[in-house]
Scaffold this motif. Structure first.
Motif, short mmCIF file in Angstrom:
data_model
loop_
_atom_site.label_atom_id
_atom_site.label_comp_id
_atom_site.label_asym_id
_atom_site.label_seq_id
_atom_site.Cartn_x
_atom_site.Cartn_y
_atom_site.Cartn_z
N TYR A 39 20.35 47.29 38.56
CA TYR A 39 19.02 47.88 38.59
C TYR A 39 18.60 48.15 40.03
O TYR A 39 19.02 47.46 40.95
N ALA A 63 13.47 51.54 33.34
CA ALA A 63 13.68 50.42 32.41
C ALA A 63 12.56 49.41 32.60
O ALA A 63 12.11 49.18 33.71
N ARG A 64 12.12 48.83 31.49
CA ARG A 64 11.18 47.70 31.51
C ARG A 64 12.00 46.48 31.17
O ARG A 64 12.70 46.46 30.16
N LEU A 65 11.91 45.45 32.00
CA LEU A 65 12.78 44.29 31.87
C LEU A 65 12.00 43.01 31.63
O LEU A 65 10.85 42.88 32.07
N GLU A 75 16.31 44.35 28.39
CA GLU A 75 15.50 45.56 28.49
C GLU A 75 14.56 45.63 27.30
O GLU A 75 14.95 45.38 26.17
#
Length: 77
Positions: A39, A63-65, A75
């Motif tokens: 990332y 991306a939301r992690l 994710e």
């Protein structure tokens, strides 16, 4: 039978060493872990009930992690 006095502190240290928590990571360590996972542009890091959340990019896509208490990166959809 009585346990040696050294047993309890050693046991506690062993347990503490085995616990890998995302909450124990500094922000720099968290960013390094996410970068090692591929990332980039890590931002908006927040601690939530589900773990530590962040926004990042991977392969040119946003991306939301969530990094859970075990250190696993997931994710969000």
């Amino acid at each position: 039978m009585r346990s040696p006095a050294i047993f309890h502190p050693v046991l506690l240290l062993a347990i503490a060493a085995g616990l890998s928590s995302a909450h124990a990571l500094t922000q720099e360590e968290l960013v390094a872990r996410l970068q090692a996972a591929g990332y980039s542009q890590v931002s908006d890091i927040k601690s939530t009930a589900e773990g530590t959340t962040a926004k990042a990019m991977k392969n040119g896509k946003p991306a939301r992690l969530v990094v859970d208490s075990g250190g696993q990166i997931k994710e969000q959809k």
